[in-house]
Design a protein around this motif. Structure first.
Motif, short mmCIF file in Angstrom:
data_model
loop_
_atom_site.label_atom_id
_atom_site.label_comp_id
_atom_site.label_asym_id
_atom_site.label_seq_id
_atom_site.Cartn_x
_atom_site.Cartn_y
_atom_site.Cartn_z
N SER A 181 0.85 -1.20 0.00
CA SER A 181 0.00 0.00 0.00
C SER A 181 0.88 1.24 0.00
N ILE A 182 0.39 2.30 -0.62
CA ILE A 182 1.03 3.60 -0.51
C ILE A 182 -0.01 4.60 0.00
N ALA A 183 0.47 5.55 0.79
CA ALA A 183 -0.41 6.59 1.34
C ALA A 183 0.13 7.94 0.87
N PRO A 184 -0.34 8.44 -0.27
CA PRO A 184 0.26 9.64 -0.86
C PRO A 184 -0.47 10.95 -0.55
N HIS A 185 0.30 12.04 -0.59
CA HIS A 185 -0.24 13.38 -0.76
C HIS A 185 0.23 13.84 -2.14
N ALA A 186 -0.69 14.26 -2.99
CA ALA A 186 -0.29 14.75 -4.31
C ALA A 186 -1.29 15.77 -4.81
N MET A 187 -0.82 16.64 -5.68
CA MET A 187 -1.63 17.74 -6.18
C MET A 187 -2.58 17.24 -7.28
N THR A 195 -7.15 24.05 -2.67
CA THR A 195 -6.11 24.97 -2.23
C THR A 195 -6.37 26.39 -2.75
N LYS A 196 -6.91 26.49 -3.96
CA LYS A 196 -7.21 27.81 -4.51
C LYS A 196 -8.42 28.44 -3.83
N GLU A 200 -5.96 29.97 3.04
CA GLU A 200 -5.44 29.97 4.42
C GLU A 200 -5.37 28.54 4.97
N GLU A 201 -6.43 27.77 4.75
CA GLU A 201 -6.41 26.38 5.19
C GLU A 201 -5.35 25.58 4.46
N ALA A 202 -5.19 25.87 3.16
CA ALA A 202 -4.18 25.17 2.38
C ALA A 202 -2.78 25.49 2.89
N GLY A 203 -2.56 26.74 3.27
CA GLY A 203 -1.27 27.13 3.82
C GLY A 203 -0.96 26.39 5.10
#
Length: 251
Positions: A181-187, A195-196, A200-203
């Protein structure tokens, strides 16, 4: 010699985001790709990008929640490509939000598109993966998030998938099949939109990542999958690999 060249991967949710990034990274290594997802236009766009890298690619429009249709999908892929070596279960179509606001049907969706779909696909792929195949299932750091508020249904479905992956790794190891398994964060497009809309929350989210950035679907996630399914990590199975810039602590 590139030991991955000429192999075939089936990737769900490959029309955009992380699934597309994984497909592109594998194509760079010479793998042909069955691109699976719900939106044909997105799948065809991914296929064009893959073919531009010199590999075969074909689009398969299907909702993986329709688990009864998945065995036929695998048969089609093997018929079209002649073999199947790698399965990546990336698709997820579940709900987010406070548990008291969530219907039973919405809660169920995440399980249908993640562990139930993965279970059906892994079983259907098993005879083709024997003797050296590899499975990569996408889970999430929300499973160990310090505050799981609004992520409860997502984390529950992915926790089930993580546990299932571990069992597959153990039971199918004698067949020469690895499962991780992989647990990624990606755009992904969804995350980019969030994020757009919520800078503020994204920051604050990015600040919680030790590496201070959100991963790139191909360069950070896809390349890691290339390593994971390749021969150099051939002794690794049953693991969960965080690809999140150091944010989560899996223990």
């Amino acid at each position: 010699m590139n030991e991955l060249k000429g192999k075939v991967a089936l990737i769900t949710g490959a029309g955009q985001g992380v699934g597309e990034g994984i497909a592109l990274a594998l194509a760079t290594e010479g793998l042909d790709v069955a691109v699976v997802g719900r939106t044909l236009a997105k799948l065809e766009s991914t296929c064009e990008a893959l073919r531009a890298r010199g590999v075969r690619a074909a689009a398969y429009e299907i909702d993986v929640s329709d688990t009864a249709a998945l065995a036929t999908l695998v048969d089609r892929v093997v018929t079209d490509f002649g073999r199947l070596d790698i399965l990546v279960n990336n698709a997820y179509a579940g709900a987010y939000g406070p548990l008291l606001d969530m219907s039973d049907d919405d809660f169920r969706k995440g399980f249908e598109s993640a562990p139930f779909a993965a279970f059906a696909l892994m079983k259907a792929c098993h005879p083709h993966l024997k003797g050296g195949g590899s499975i990569v299932n996408l889970v999430t750091s929300a499973m160990v998030r310090w505050d799981p508020t609004t992520y409860g249904a997502y984390a529950a479905a992915k926790s089930a998938l993580r546990s299932l992956t571990r069992t597959v790794a153990v039971e199918w190891a004698p067949d020469g099949i690895r499962a991780n398994s992989i647990a990624p964060h990606a755009m992904s497009p969804g995350l980019e939109g969030w994020t757009k809309a919520h800078p503020e929350e994204a920051g604050a989210f990015v600040a919680s990542i030790p590496m201070r950035r959100i991963g790139d679907p191909e360069a950070d996630i896809g390349r890691a999958v290339v390593a994971l399914v390749g021969p150099d990590l051939g002794y690794l199975t049953g693991a969960t690999i965080p690809l999140d810039g150091g944010q989560a602590f899996f223990g």
